[in-house]
Design a protein around this motif. Structure first.
Motif, PDB file in Angstrom:
ATOM      1  N   ALA A  80       0.890  -1.314   0.012  1.00  0.00           N
ATOM      2  CA  ALA A  80       0.051   0.000   0.064  1.00  0.00           C
ATOM      3  C   ALA A  80       0.906   1.427  -0.114  1.00  0.00           C
ATOM      4  CB  ALA A  80      -0.927  -0.030   1.167  1.00  0.00           C
ATOM      5  N   GLY A  81       2.017   1.333   0.608  1.00  0.00           N
ATOM      6  CA  GLY A  81       3.051   2.539   0.442  1.00  0.00           C
ATOM      7  C   GLY A  81       3.382   2.427  -0.548  1.00  0.00           C
ATOM      8  N   GLU A  82       4.010   1.485  -1.156  1.00  0.00           N
ATOM      9  CA  GLU A  82       4.442   1.529  -2.663  1.00  0.00           C
ATOM     10  C   GLU A  82       3.648   2.139  -3.598  1.00  0.00           C
ATOM     11  OE1 GLU A  82       5.933  -2.150  -3.309  1.00  0.00           O
ATOM     12  OE2 GLU A  82       7.998  -2.014  -2.191  1.00  0.00           O
ATOM     13  N   LEU A  83       2.329   1.606  -3.541  1.00  0.00           N
ATOM     14  CA  LEU A  83       1.265   2.054  -4.253  1.00  0.00           C
ATOM     15  C   LEU A  83       1.051   3.814  -4.191  1.00  0.00           C
ATOM     16  CD1 LEU A  83      -1.060   1.851  -6.223  1.00  0.00           C
ATOM     17  CD2 LEU A  83      -2.534   1.135  -4.671  1.00  0.00           C
ATOM     18  N   ARG A  84       0.909   4.139  -2.908  1.00  0.00           N
ATOM     19  CA  ARG A  84       0.557   5.702  -2.492  1.00  0.00           C
ATOM     20  C   ARG A  84       1.974   6.483  -2.922  1.00  0.00           C
ATOM     21  NH1 ARG A  84      -0.998   3.561   2.604  1.00  0.00           N
ATOM     22  NH2 ARG A  84       1.101   4.210   3.426  1.00  0.00           N
ATOM     23  N   GLU A  85       2.949   5.907  -2.923  1.00  0.00           N
ATOM     24  CA  GLU A  85       4.320   6.540  -3.391  1.00  0.00           C
ATOM     25  C   GLU A  85       4.265   6.764  -4.951  1.00  0.00           C
ATOM     26  OE1 GLU A  85       9.148   5.904  -3.445  1.00  0.00           O
ATOM     27  OE2 GLU A  85       7.986   4.456  -2.343  1.00  0.00           O
ATOM     28  N   ARG A  86       3.804   5.662  -5.659  1.00  0.00           N
ATOM     29  CA  ARG A  86       3.524   5.757  -7.162  1.00  0.00           C
ATOM     30  C   ARG A  86       2.450   6.879  -7.501  1.00  0.00           C
ATOM     31  NH1 ARG A  86       4.495   0.024  -7.182  1.00  0.00           N
ATOM     32  NH2 ARG A  86       2.285  -0.013  -6.953  1.00  0.00           N
ATOM     33  N   ASN A  87       1.304   6.648  -6.932  1.00  0.00           N
ATOM     34  CA  ASN A  87       0.329   7.766  -7.061  1.00  0.00           C
ATOM     35  C   ASN A  87       0.879   9.157  -6.675  1.00  0.00           C
ATOM     36  OD1 ASN A  87      -1.354   5.654  -7.864  1.00  0.00           O
ATOM     37  ND2 ASN A  87      -2.489   5.386  -6.086  1.00  0.00           N
ATOM     38  N   ALA A  88       1.395   9.345  -5.808  1.00  0.00           N
ATOM     39  CA  ALA A  88       2.246  10.659  -5.234  1.00  0.00           C
ATOM     40  C   ALA A  88       3.143  11.166  -6.374  1.00  0.00           C
ATOM     41  CB  ALA A  88       2.752  10.591  -3.968  1.00  0.00           C
ATOM     42  N   ALA A  89       4.105  10.152  -6.838  1.00  0.00           N
ATOM     43  CA  ALA A  89       4.931  10.784  -7.891  1.00  0.00           C
ATOM     44  C   ALA A  89       4.122  11.164  -9.245  1.00  0.00           C
ATOM     45  CB  ALA A  89       5.832   9.557  -8.047  1.00  0.00           C
ATOM     46  N   LEU A  90       3.040  10.289  -9.559  1.00  0.00           N
ATOM     47  CA  LEU A  90       2.344  10.657 -10.800  1.00  0.00           C
ATOM     48  C   LEU A  90       1.545  12.001 -10.569  1.00  0.00           C
ATOM     49  CD1 LEU A  90       0.779   7.180 -11.627  1.00  0.00           C
ATOM     50  CD2 LEU A  90       2.656   8.482 -13.011  1.00  0.00           C
ATOM     51  N   ALA A  91       0.976  11.977  -9.227  1.00  0.00           N
ATOM     52  CA  ALA A  91       0.264  13.407  -9.187  1.00  0.00           C
ATOM     53  C   ALA A  91       1.136  14.590  -9.074  1.00  0.00           C
ATOM     54  CB  ALA A  91      -0.355  13.394  -7.868  1.00  0.00           C
TER      55      ALA A  91
END
Length: 124
Positions: free
Chosen positions: A72-83
């Motif tokens: 879940a942390g890795e997913l949030r990190e990827r989503n934050a980088a995309l945003a």
């Protein structure tokens, strides 16, 4: 056989009988002494095994949950980088317009524009 031989045989049998009775009595005394201790040890063993099994189950569950949290942390990190990248791309025209305005005010000199920005940030 002579009467002395019979007497010796009788004494020998009596000794053997006494030894057998002593061994049986000693075994019984030992069993009476150690049986309660063995029962307690067996109960403790069963309790320890149950506790170990519970801890193994909890450790496995904790490992699975930790794995889920990492994913879940890795997913949030990827989503934050995309945003962040999307925001950077959307803000690019605004940065370009702001730089053009600043260059117009300072006469087009990039060094003078940077100096004005720094002075404004420092409150000079």
């Amino acid at each position: 056989m002579t009467p002395g031989a019979w007497k010796l045989t009788g004494v020998g049998l009596a000794l053997v009988l006494l030894l057998v009775l002593g061994a049986a009595g000693g075994g019984r005394l030992a069993a009476c002494h150690y049986r309660p201790l063995l029962d307690v040890a067996n109960t403790d063993l069963a309790t320890a095994k149950l506790a170990r099994d519970n801890l193994e189950t909890l450790a496995g569950e904790q490992g699975r949950k930790l794995g889920e949290l990492v994913l879940a942390g890795e997913l949030r990190e990827r989503n934050a980088a995309l945003a962040q990248e999307k925001a950077r791309q959307e803000a690019q025209p605004d940065y370009a317009a702001a730089n053009n305005l600043l260059r117009e005010r300072t006469g087009g000199d990039p060094a003078q524009a940077a100096s004005a920005i720094i002075d404004k940030e420092l409150g000079l």
